[in-house]
Design an enzyme around this catalytic site. Structure first.
Site, PDB file in Angstrom:
ATOM      1  N   CYS A  79      -5.969 -13.121   8.639  1.00  0.00           N
ATOM      2  CA  CYS A  79      -6.476 -14.234   7.849  1.00  0.00           C
ATOM      3  C   CYS A  79      -7.896 -13.872   7.410  1.00  0.00           C
ATOM      4  O   CYS A  79      -8.373 -12.786   7.725  1.00  0.00           O
ATOM      5  CB  CYS A  79      -6.409 -15.567   8.600  1.00  0.00           C
ATOM      6  SG  CYS A  79      -7.470 -15.726  10.035  1.00  0.00           S
TER       7      CYS A  79
ATOM      8  N   CYS B 220      -4.992 -14.732   3.364  1.00  0.00           N
ATOM      9  CA  CYS B 220      -6.019 -13.746   3.041  1.00  0.00           C
ATOM     10  C   CYS B 220      -5.948 -13.299   1.587  1.00  0.00           C
ATOM     11  O   CYS B 220      -6.778 -12.504   1.135  1.00  0.00           O
ATOM     12  CB  CYS B 220      -5.994 -12.557   3.991  1.00  0.00           C
ATOM     13  SG  CYS B 220      -4.565 -11.479   3.852  1.00  0.00           S
TER      14      CYS B 220
ATOM     15  N   CYS C  83      -5.695  -8.350   1.493  1.00  0.00           N
ATOM     16  CA  CYS C  83      -4.842  -7.587   2.401  1.00  0.00           C
ATOM     17  C   CYS C  83      -4.251  -6.383   1.680  1.00  0.00           C
ATOM     18  O   CYS C  83      -3.571  -6.548   0.664  1.00  0.00           O
ATOM     19  CB  CYS C  83      -3.709  -8.458   2.925  1.00  0.00           C
ATOM     20  SG  CYS C  83      -4.281  -9.856   3.891  1.00  0.00           S
TER      21      CYS C  83
END
Length: 132
Positions: free
Chosen positions: A11, A85, A89
């Site tokens: 996250c 996120c 990512c």
């Protein structure tokens, strides 16, 4: 013996959702899964309401520290579970990704965090059933 699968929870701040998921998976999988977590912009410390909500169910994550998400961490994982996120990512072909849409516990009282924790626990139990 087959190596335990590696699950990486990601996250933004690695101070709430991903830490709860990691704590729950670590406890419930009892060593059958290698659990990791990281954040694209890690906070300085864990969300105190998250620590309190986890403590209520006997999981102490108070000593955990938010960690920076690295490309190597993603490469090493068998399963990458993102929790808000966004584009931060890294995505590698052939990796298994899941996105768990969950409310962010940042700034929420422990009463709200409990519900988020419980939704994460349901998903973690399902993940364990699929991986073991």
């Amino acid at each position: 013996m087959t190596a335990a699968p590696i699950v990486l929870f990601v996250c933004v701040h690695n101070a709430g959702r991903s830490q709860m998921a990691a704590g729950l998976l670590d406890r419930l999988a009892a060593g059958r899964i290698d659990v990791r977590s990281a954040g694209s912009e890690p906070a300085d410390r864990l969300n105190p309401a998250v620590v309190a909500a986890m403590d209520e169910i006997g999981i102490d994550i108070a000593a955990a520290q938010p960690k920076l998400l690295t490309t190597d961490a993603v490469r090493a994982a068998d399963v990458v579970i993102t929790m808000g996120c966004g584009d931060a990512c890294p995505v590698f072909p052939g990796k298994r990704y899941e996105d768990w849409a969950l409310d962010d516990p940042a700034g929420q009282p422990v009463e709200v965090v409990r519900g988020i924790r419980d939704r994460i626990e349901t998903r973690v139990r399902d993940l364990i059933a699929r991986l073991t």
